[in-house]
Design an enzyme around this catalytic site. Structure first.
Site, short mmCIF file in Angstrom:
data_model
loop_
_atom_site.label_atom_id
_atom_site.label_comp_id
_atom_site.label_asym_id
_atom_site.label_seq_id
_atom_site.Cartn_x
_atom_site.Cartn_y
_atom_site.Cartn_z
CD GLU A 79 2.28 -9.02 -5.98
OE1 GLU A 79 2.64 -7.89 -6.50
OE2 GLU A 79 2.89 -9.16 -4.71
CG PHE A 84 8.27 5.45 3.87
CD1 PHE A 84 8.72 6.36 4.59
CD2 PHE A 84 7.39 5.50 2.50
CE1 PHE A 84 8.22 7.57 4.71
CE2 PHE A 84 6.94 6.85 2.55
CZ PHE A 84 7.34 7.98 3.62
CB CYS A 133 5.06 -3.95 -0.03
SG CYS A 133 5.65 -2.62 -0.98
CG HIS A 135 4.84 -5.99 -4.74
ND1 HIS A 135 3.63 -5.57 -4.83
CD2 HIS A 135 5.73 -4.81 -4.18
CE1 HIS A 135 3.34 -4.20 -4.32
NE2 HIS A 135 4.70 -3.90 -4.13
N GLY A 169 0.86 -1.25 -0.09
CA GLY A 169 -0.05 -0.12 -0.02
C GLY A 169 0.83 1.25 -0.03
CD GLN A 204 7.17 0.36 4.34
OE1 GLN A 204 6.09 1.17 4.60
NE2 GLN A 204 7.91 0.46 3.26
#
Length: 380
Positions: A356, A309, A264, A354, A236, A268
C-alpha cells in the site's frame, strides 16, 4: 511511560541503550520517560505515516534522515487514529514547518499524544551502533532532574523484549467495520486486522473490493460470515512465534481454498501456516527504500518495509507443505531475506513488505491486482 508537555525544547534528555551506550540531547515532544526496542528507519519522508503505523507499537524509532518535521503534521496522512511508536529520536527537528497542508508542528503532535522523544542526537552514530550490535531495548529520559546513569540503565534492562511479544490484539480493531468499494462492487474481502494501516483497505476499495476489517481474534465462522471472495492478513507488531491464533485461522482459510493475500506480519503467518520457522533479524528492515526482486517476473522494486522478524524458508527449492508446493517469490537484494511466498497448488501468496506504500514508493501496487486476479480465477 510518564509524560509532561511543557517547555520540552529547553529540557535535557538522555537516551540509554541496554548495552550501556548513552546519547544526550534535548527533549522533543512530551517530557518524561519511555521504553521500547530501538530500531532505525531509513525513509527520508513519510514520518507521519511511520509514527501512526501500528507495526511500530512498543518501538523507539530512530530517524536516519537528519531533518525531520519539515512539513509538519496534517489531518489526512495518518495511517491509524493515533501515534503508535513508544519513542522518537531525531537529529535536527524543523523549527518551522513549511507545507500548505500542515496544521501543527511535529513537536506539538508528539507532545499532544504523550510521545516522549529526543532531539540533538547523532543519529548516524546511533544507527551504526544498532547495525553493529543489533536492535535492543532502549529508554528515553527527559526532565530537569534525571536519575543517575546506573538507575536509568537498570530500568531499561527491566523493560520487556520484543522476542516473545504478542502484540497484534493490542493494536487491532475490537469491532468489525466495512470500507466500501469505490464504484462498482466486484468482490468482498475479509481482512484480518493484525495492525492494519488505513491505506491498505483503501487500495483494495480502489479496485472495487468491499473490505470487511475483522479483529485479530476473529474466528473462522466470523471470517466466512461475510461470504468473502478473498481473505487478507495484514501487517502488525510483535513476534510471529506467538501468533498461534492467526496461524490456525490462516490454515483454516487455506483448507477452504479461498484466495489469500498476506503482507508483512501476514507473510510470517503464512510461513508458519506452511510449516516454516521464523527468526528475529539483527536490526530489521524499516524505511521506504528497500530493494526487492520479484522472482516471478525478475523485476526489481523499491519497497516500504517495517519488520524485525523473517520467514526461514528455502530460497532456491520448491518446498512440500501440508497445502501443496510452496516457493519463495520475493527476496531482499540487500541480504537475501525472504520477502514473499506463494503456493503453487492453491490461490495464496504473501509479501514481507507494504504494497500500500504510504507515503510511497508505489512499485508494489501491482500486488493488489494480483490478488484481484486470484479472486477472478476462483470465481471463473
Amino acid at each position: 511511560m510518564t509524560t509532561s508537555t511543557r517547555g520540552a525544547a529547553r529540557v535535557p534528555a538522555v537516551l540509554v541503550l541496554e548495552d550501556g551506550r548513552i546519547f544526550r540531547g534535548r527533549a522533543y515532544g512530551a517530557v518524561g520517560e519511555t521504553f521500547g526496542e530501538a530500531v532505525f528507519s531509513t525513509g527520508m519522508t513519510g514520518y507521519q505515516e511511520t509514527l501512526t503505523d501500528p507495526s511500530y507499537h512498543r518501538q523507539v524509532v530512530v530517524m536516519t534522515a537528519p531533518h525531520v518535521g519539515n512539513t509538519g503534521v496534517n489531518d489526512e496522512d495518518a495511517e491509524s487514529a493515533r501515534i503508535w511508536v513508544s519513542g522518537y529520536v531525531v537529529r535536527d527537528p524543523a523549527r518551522v514547518p513549511s507545507s500548505w497542508r500542515s496544521r501543527r508542528t511535529l513537536d506539538e503532535e508528539l507532545a499532544a499524544q504523550g510521545v516522549v522523544g529526543i532531539s540533538g542526537v547523532d543519529t548516524r552514530a546511533l544507527t551504526r551502533h544498532l547495525r553493529e550490535r543489533g536492535a535492543m531495548r532502549v529508554g528515553i529520559f527527559s526532565g530537569n532532574a534525571l536519575p543517575d546513569e546506573g538507575t536509568m540503565l537498570a530500568e531499561v534492562r527491566q523493560a520487556p523484549e520484543m522476542t516473545g511479544a504478542d502484540l497484534s490484539a493490542e493494536v487491532a480493531t475490537t469491532e468489525t467495520y466495512v470500507v466500501p468499494a469505490q464504484g462498482e462492487k466486484k468482490f468482498t474481502v475479509a481482512a484480518v486486522d493484525l495492525g492494519i494501516k488505513g491505506m491498505t483497505p483503501y487500495r483494495m476499495a480502489e479496485r472495487g473490493i468491499e473490505v470487511h476489517v475483522l479483529p485479530a481474534t476473529a474466528s473462522v465462522e466470523e471470517v466466512y460470515a461475510v461470504n468473502p471472495d478473498g481473505v487478507f492478513f495484514s501487517n502488525g507488531p510483535g513476534d510471529p512465534a506467538t501468533a498461534d491464533h492467526p496461524v490456525a485461522l490462516m490454515r483454516a482459510v487455506l483448507e477452504h481454498g479461498t484466495p489469500l493475500f498476506g503482507i508483512c506480519f501476514g507473510n510470517q503467518i503464512l510461513g508458519r501456516a506452511l510449516g516454516f520457522g521464523t527468526y528475529k533479524l539483527k536490526y530489521g528492515h524499516r524505511g521506504i527504500n528497500q530493494p526487492v526482486q520479484d522472482r516471478t517476473t525478475g523485476k526489481v522494486e523499491v519497497t516500504a518495509h517495517n519488520h524485525g522478524f523473517a520467514v526461514d524458508a528455502p530460497l532456491d527449492t520448491v518446498a512440500d507443505t501440508p497445502f501443496g508446493r510452496a516457493e519463495v517469490s520475493h527476496v531482499c537484494l540487500n541480504d537475501n531475506v525472504v520477502e514473499g511466498l506463494q503456493l503453487l497448488d492453491k490461490p495464496a501468496f504473501s509479501v514481507q513488505y507494504h504494497p500500500e506504500a504510504a507515503a510511497g514508493p508505489h512499485d508494489a501496487a501491482y500486488l493488489f491486482d494480483r490478488f484481484v486476479s486470484l479472486m477472478e480465477g476462483q470465481r471463473a
